[in-house]
Design an enzyme around this catalytic site. Structure first.
Site, PDB file in Angstrom:
ATOM      1  N   ASP A 147       0.853  -1.193   0.000  1.00 40.50           N
ATOM      2  CA  ASP A 147       0.000   0.000   0.000  1.00 40.50           C
ATOM      3  C   ASP A 147       0.884   1.237   0.000  1.00 40.50           C
ATOM      4  O   ASP A 147       2.095   1.162   0.272  1.00 40.50           O
ATOM      5  CB  ASP A 147      -0.932   0.018   1.221  1.00 40.50           C
ATOM      6  CG  ASP A 147      -0.176   0.091   2.541  1.00 40.50           C
ATOM      7  OD1 ASP A 147       0.884  -0.586   2.663  1.00 40.50           O
ATOM      8  OD2 ASP A 147      -0.602   0.816   3.451  1.00 40.50           O
ATOM      9  N   GLU A 195       0.171  -0.943   5.826  1.00 37.03           N
ATOM     10  CA  GLU A 195       1.252  -0.372   6.623  1.00 37.03           C
ATOM     11  C   GLU A 195       1.085   1.125   6.825  1.00 37.03           C
ATOM     12  O   GLU A 195       1.323   1.649   7.919  1.00 37.03           O
ATOM     13  CB  GLU A 195       2.610  -0.665   5.968  1.00 37.03           C
ATOM     14  CG  GLU A 195       3.811  -0.483   6.898  1.00 37.03           C
ATOM     15  CD  GLU A 195       4.315   0.951   7.033  1.00 37.03           C
ATOM     16  OE1 GLU A 195       5.031   1.247   8.002  1.00 37.03           O
ATOM     17  OE2 GLU A 195       3.986   1.803   6.164  1.00 37.03           O
ATOM     18  N   ASP A 249      12.224  -1.221   4.277  1.00 37.70           N
ATOM     19  CA  ASP A 249      11.185  -0.182   4.306  1.00 37.70           C
ATOM     20  C   ASP A 249      11.702   1.072   5.011  1.00 37.70           C
ATOM     21  O   ASP A 249      10.959   1.760   5.682  1.00 37.70           O
ATOM     22  CB  ASP A 249       9.923  -0.726   5.006  1.00 37.70           C
ATOM     23  CG  ASP A 249       8.735   0.216   4.898  1.00 37.70           C
ATOM     24  OD1 ASP A 249       8.714   1.044   3.968  1.00 37.70           O
ATOM     25  OD2 ASP A 249       7.835   0.135   5.760  1.00 37.70           O
TER      26      ASP A 249
HETATM   27 ZN   LIG Z   1       6.948   2.183   4.234  1.00 35.40          ZN
HETATM   28 ZN   LIG Z   2       5.469   4.936   4.460  1.00 33.98          ZN
END
Ligand SMILES: [Zn+2]
Ligand SMILES: [Zn+2]
Ligand SMILES: [Zn+2]
Ligand SMILES: [Zn+2]
Lengths: 480, 480
Positions: free
Chosen positions: A105, A170, A199
């Site tokens: 997402d 997330e 991430d």
């Molecule tokens: Zn992220």
């Molecule tokens: Zn983010």
């Protein structure tokens, strides 16, 4: 592994570059914005896109794990959470197993927010790939798929078993993921030796990093209540005790203009800086100008690299976020708000004990309020907390990632921490009883969550190489 | 005038009571909410209703004065302001001329806000007339029409020339009215000897009052600006100077928990209390329990009647209204707001010089900010001001109103001031160079601007008598 294996792999990545750009382009074109209920079908579409890609790449046991309906507040009370995409590559009991986490997402994005190009169209310009999700976190997720494809295409066997865990919420609080990890820890996730999360970002723009620490966050509110309803300051100003007067006086005692927390007992819990830790800061590629550029202002509290990084990574901080219940619009309104709620949070670090911190904070706020001698009533409470995380940056997983980085970029990565939290990091570590590595693909100036988000072409391609190489070095390591 | 004249008038008012209730009922039924653009046609309808009523009562020179389009912010940029209803009764140069002001617009009201009955239906219950506008300000406006009708019906000549000035934007800032007064001062309003405004309330619920003073209001904002955009407290907490930290520290220096303004030089400008003024407070019907009931809390700063009333009416006060730009919703958001704007205002009283006050406040805020040693920037500015107003409560107009009150209610009215402002009061006084009287109809517990607004039947009927009697006593007075 042999050096030839890695060289073959790297060459294949370079060869497949056009296909890898196309794959990222296809992913960016799906506006999988998790915070927009109206775009939920597109988030789900993105999960199906990944499922199809994984199947094409030979994944087995592919499951789109449903997480149920989204809890309130929601407009549509039957809104389904997007599924978590689980799959496996290999089940060889003689190999180590790495769980790779990413999220499919993205943050919202509108052309009119100030984007130079359509945010949901991947655009190559000056060797940068622009588009929402290019760096956060579609770039890394697609990067993993590319790494696997390059192996298949080059005829190189994957050196570890891989479990994918790609979530679609997330950017909206990872709703349901904790429960899923708990539920699958002895099932789908059984036997996972290491978790790799891609991430986050390099600290700056030039040097790769591995990230071994995150601060926690305890979020508090202090509510001060006076009159039964909002009052007119003409009629009541000067004759009743105003909650807002009390609130600013209490909030003013929390932290000073130099960012020093004024609540006694907190700094005392902070782990002392060891000479070993201090040495880690020396070579890190960072300067006050990076902070100035990132904040868009000359308002740094410290000028030296070490001070800045230590205060971001390993010392607590206290921020006052705002006030609920008071006048907050433009213009002039002559209201005496009847109940105001001040919001502040403390970023936590080792060895602050969360429960003890809460007690210290609440006692202090109550004592400061009592000093005012106000007839109003005050309550201070914790409304949310998330623990800090610090790993051993010299364990097998970090060591493998450092070697992979060196192999791709020719330099030792900086070992960094981050000031914010990635709560899922701690969930994986605690629930799976395994080590977690944060291995970023993008740079500090990528503009995740901002307009004109991008990933540099060199980071995208170099990142794919690094992710793949990490698997080989980790497979070759002696221990977990 | 003869005592018989007044008695005849009073009897006629009693006789016409059913018609007077019907007239107020008709007026309340028109939802003339000036703040709701969608209800603007109903505000205009209310102006036409008044025009028709005035014509039926024999008014001449009736004009619906257009004030042009409403300035931004508006949804409909061509939205017309509601007209001011001007009319005359009598043009006899041997008579005095009284301008009667009232407003025919009302505050918003929805049944679901907690009203016991439809707000736009006048409901009689327990000798109270419930409905939006019943006391603010349709009751008094319709009251004037009723007073005129009772004169006509009883065959009593009006003792003064009357000029009506009924506006439809009072609840939304009286837009355009100042300009109209300026424009008509030597035209429609030429020769006005006194202005009577019936748009406030008795102090309590038992004793009639005349109001001779209002506090002014100087509204300030202090803007503190740091980073170029809102930042994440995880990444920037502890390493940059936060504007919100500075703001609460500055706001905390303005006023203490006892309501005492901490800015030096302000109290020094306040006119000393004279023994004559002090004596005025002695007989006023008021008690700390009235304050407690009105505020819905036991949070009074003073316990004695004189202290409370003096701090409401004749001492300045400082209220902090809120913060623009910070987090202001429910829940937890880990933002460092980049620019925050604190809003506060000071209620002013004689002999505070407005321009000097502004300078003192701005200098003080700047000095307090400078003490913080913050790299952020601060600006303090006045964003709105309205002067205080104090009249001579023993002039001809007030004396006439006191006699009228005594004749109707059997008691001398309390002479009161109010803590808030009615800016139009000062406009009339200054532009028409005339005295202004505030002669209220309703009681302190009428709930103007609140749910279940009402006017007591005795106040409605007694008010109509008082308004009419005032005209006679004023006509009979020796001087203006
Ligand atoms: Zn992220
Ligand atoms: Zn983010
Ligand atoms: Zn009013
Ligand atoms: Zn009003």
């Amino acid at each position: 592994m042999s050096q030839t294996t890695l060289e073959t792999y790297f060459s294949k990545v370079d060869e497949l570059k056009p296909a890898f750009i196309q794959r990222l382009s296809d992913a960016v074109a799906i506006p999988s914005v998790s915070s927009d209920e109206g775009l939920r079908p597109q988030v789900v579409e993105m999960a199906h896109y990944l499922k199809e890609q994984l199947a094409n790449l030979g994944a087995v046991d592919i499951e789109l794990k449903e997480l149920g309906t989204q809890p309130p507040p929601v407009i549509n009370s039957t809104l389904q959470l997007p599924p978590v995409v689980l799959s496996r590559f290999g089940k060889d009991p003689s190999k180590k197993t790495v769980l790779i986490y990413g999220h499919y997402d993205v943050q919202p994005a509108l052309l009119e927010d100030g984007w130079n190009t359509n945010p949901f169209e991947l655009v190559l310009k000056d060797d940068k790939l622009y588009g929402r999700g290019s760096t956060d976190d579609k770039g890394p997720v697609i990067g993993w798929l590319n790494a696997i494809e390059a192996h298949r295409n080059a005829g190189i066997e994957l050196p570890v078993n891989i479990v994918t865990c790609f979530e679609g919420m997330e950017e909206s609080g990872s709703l349901g993921l904790d429960e899923l990890i708990e539920q699958e820890r002895d099932a789908y996730f059984k036997g996972v030796d290491a978790v790799c999360i891609s991430d986050n970002y390099w600290l700056g723009t030039k040097k790769p990093v591995l990230t071994y620490g995150l601060r926690g966050c305890n979020y508090y509110q202090v509510s001060i209540k006076g009159p039964g309803a909002d009052l007119h300051s003409g009629i009541f100003g000067g004759v009743i005790a105003e909650p807002m007067t009390d609130l600013v006086r209490v909030l003013a005692t929390l932290v000073n203009g130099q960012g020093e927390i004024q609540i006694p007992g907190i700094m005392e819990m902070v782990a002392p800086v060891t000479p070993e830790e201090e040495a880690l800061y020396k070579d890190i590629d960072f300067d006050v100008s990076d902070l100035t550029a990132a904040s868009g202002s000359n308002t740094a509290l410290y000028q030296s690299k070490k001070d800045i990084l230590m205060h971001r990574w390993r010392f607590p901080s206290l921020s006052i976020h705002g006030v609920e219940g008071a006048f907050s619009s433009g213009g002039a309104k002559t209201v005496i708000p009847s109940k105001v709620i001040g919001k502040f949070s403390i970023r936590t670090v080792p060895n602050i004990e969360s429960a003890k911190l809460d007690q210290i904070v609440i006692d202090y706020v109550n004592a400061e309020f009592a000093k005012l001698g106000s007839p109003n009533t005050a309550t201070c409470e914790l409304i949310h907390d998330g623990a800090y995380w610090v790993s051993n940056p010299h364990n097998a997983s970090f060591t493998a990632a450092a070697k992979a980085t060196k192999a791709v970029w020719g330099v030792e990565p900086d070992l960094t921490r981050e000031g914010g939290s990635i709560p899922i990091t701690l969930s994986f570590e605690e629930k799976l009883k395994t080590s977690v590595l944060l291995l970023p693909m993008g740079r500090g100036d990528d503009g995740a969550h901002s307009i004109n988000e991008k990933v540099d072409m060199s980071n995208y391609i170099g990142g794919i190489k690094t992710l793949g190489a990490y698997l080989h070095y980790y497979a070759a390591s002696d221990t977990n």
